[in-house]
Design an enzyme around this catalytic site. Structure first.
Site, PDB file in Angstrom:
ATOM      1  N   SER A  83       0.839  -1.203   0.000  1.00  0.00           N
ATOM      2  CA  SER A  83       0.000   0.000   0.000  1.00  0.00           C
ATOM      3  C   SER A  83       0.873   1.253   0.000  1.00  0.00           C
ATOM      4  O   SER A  83       1.986   1.250   0.549  1.00  0.00           O
ATOM      5  CB  SER A  83      -0.860  -0.016   1.266  1.00  0.00           C
ATOM      6  N   TYR A 131      -1.640   0.071   9.982  1.00  0.00           N
ATOM      7  CA  TYR A 131      -1.840  -0.608   8.695  1.00  0.00           C
ATOM      8  C   TYR A 131      -0.627  -0.407   7.772  1.00  0.00           C
ATOM      9  O   TYR A 131      -0.077  -1.361   7.211  1.00  0.00           O
ATOM     10  CB  TYR A 131      -3.115  -0.081   8.025  1.00  0.00           C
ATOM     11  N   LYS A 154       2.294  -3.256   6.421  1.00  0.00           N
ATOM     12  CA  LYS A 154       2.698  -3.519   5.033  1.00  0.00           C
ATOM     13  C   LYS A 154       4.208  -3.366   4.879  1.00  0.00           C
ATOM     14  O   LYS A 154       4.860  -4.135   4.173  1.00  0.00           O
ATOM     15  CB  LYS A 154       1.953  -2.575   4.076  1.00  0.00           C
TER      16      LYS A 154
END
Ligand code: UDP
Length: 325
Positions: A118, A142, A146
């Site tokens: 991402s 988040y 990643k």
């Protein structure tokens, strides 16, 4: 013999669109998905196993019965705001479980993986449009998840001869209407389905913050059609099959729209006004994200075909109205 691809998270939004494309290209597609986001998966073109993607028995069974040529890994918790509130769940699912999957690949001699990363790995970008030289500074759990996996992939590639492509998505949007493949998260947190539902059901759409450092004060994002995203995965695997070195790419449409511009565009497509409420910022959101996708265009030959904003919204609107699952 048909090549076989294992797709954890292949019943999800981006996963299912990619899985379908792989099937169309002649691959045998095995999907492992626990349907965590509340979605359904009623398609005959894939072997579908409803399970956690780290379930030992399930993986053992798959690896003993099939020669897996590559993994495309989509299974993840995805809501940036939720990751701030529940980092434990996010680290568990997105980091610990993904490492287990990598270990399983190494143990079974599977050497290729395309990973769903991402643009959240960059945090607030130093330079817009955002190319791969931007420093990593993720501000949400988040984004950190990643990045952890990207570091692990690099180490596994060096030590175990794993080859990977990491695709750093910007905002996936739109639908493949013909194949009944669209966004079906429950609960839904994404801007496009929420705007369209507000219009359809005469409900209020909440704008999360109007004091960002952008022209109109609302966040700017880069929306890329899910079919263009899916195509990038196909090219990434082809690249690895042709001996390409492990690599990472930004993947966006290279156009930025603010939340207010998205509202205008959606109202135009639906030909109806939307009720709006201005709310506080959502934790974890950054001001502006617009991709520079030149690297993936140059190295993989990726050409986006569907990412015009009106087309994205039209397909999303059609999906919201019909949603035949
Ligand atoms: N957004 C909003 N209201 C909503 C959902 C999203 O204002 O109900 C904003 C959100 O703050 C962000 C942008 O829309 O700036 C895109 O959010 P989304 O959740 O769709 O994707 P993300 O960028 O978090 O991956």
């Amino acid at each position: 013999m048909k090549k076989t691809i294992l797709i954890p998270g292949g019943a999800g939004y981006i996963g299912s669109n990619t899985a379908y494309l792989m099937y169309k290209l002649g691959y045998k597609v095995i999907i492992v998905d626990n349907l965590f986001h509340g979605q359904s998966f009623n398609h005959s073109w894939a072997e579908f196993i409803k399970a956690d993607f780290t379930d030992n028995e399930v993986l053992k069974n798959i690896f003993s019965k099939n020669k897996i040529d590559a993994v495309m890994h989509f299974a993840a918790l995805i809501e940036v705001g939720e990751s701030v509130k529940r980092p434990r769940d996010f680290y568990n699912n997105n980091v610990i479980k993904t490492i287990k999957l990598l270990n399983c690949m190494v143990d079974h001699g599977v050497k290729k993986i395309v990973f769903s990363s991402s643009c959240a790995v960059y945090g607030n970008p130093v330079k817009i449009p955002l190319d791969e030289d931007n420093p990593y500074n993720p501000i949400s759990p988040y984004g950190k998840n990643k990045l952890c996996i990207e570091f692990a992939l690099k180490d596994y590639a060096d030590a175990y001869d794993l080859q990977y492509v990491s695709l750093r998505y910007f905002n996936a949007a739109g639908a493949n209407i013909k194949e009944r493949l669209g966004e079906q998260h429950n609960p839904e947190t994404h801007i496009i389905p929420l705007m369209l539902r507000a219009i359809k059901n005469n409900k209020i759409f909440k704008i999360f913050g109007t004091n960002y450092k952008t022209e109109d004060g609302t966040c700017v994002r880069d929306y890329i059609h899910v079919k263009d995203l899916a195509q990038a995965h196909v090219l990434a695997l082809k690249y690895l099959d042709n001996g390409g070195k492990s690599n990472f790419f930004n993947l966006g449409s290279e156009a930025g729209y603010s939340v207010k511009q998205m509202i205008q565009a959606a109202q135009k497509i639906c030909n109806k006004e939307m009720k709006i409420e201005i709310c506080d910022r959502r934790p974890g959101d950054v001001d502006i994200l617009i991709a520079d996708s030149s690297k993936i265009k140059k190295v993989l030959g990726w050409i986006p075909k569907y990412s015009d904003l009106d087309f994205i919204l039209q397909t999303a609107w059609e999906w919201e109205q019909k949603k035949i699952l």
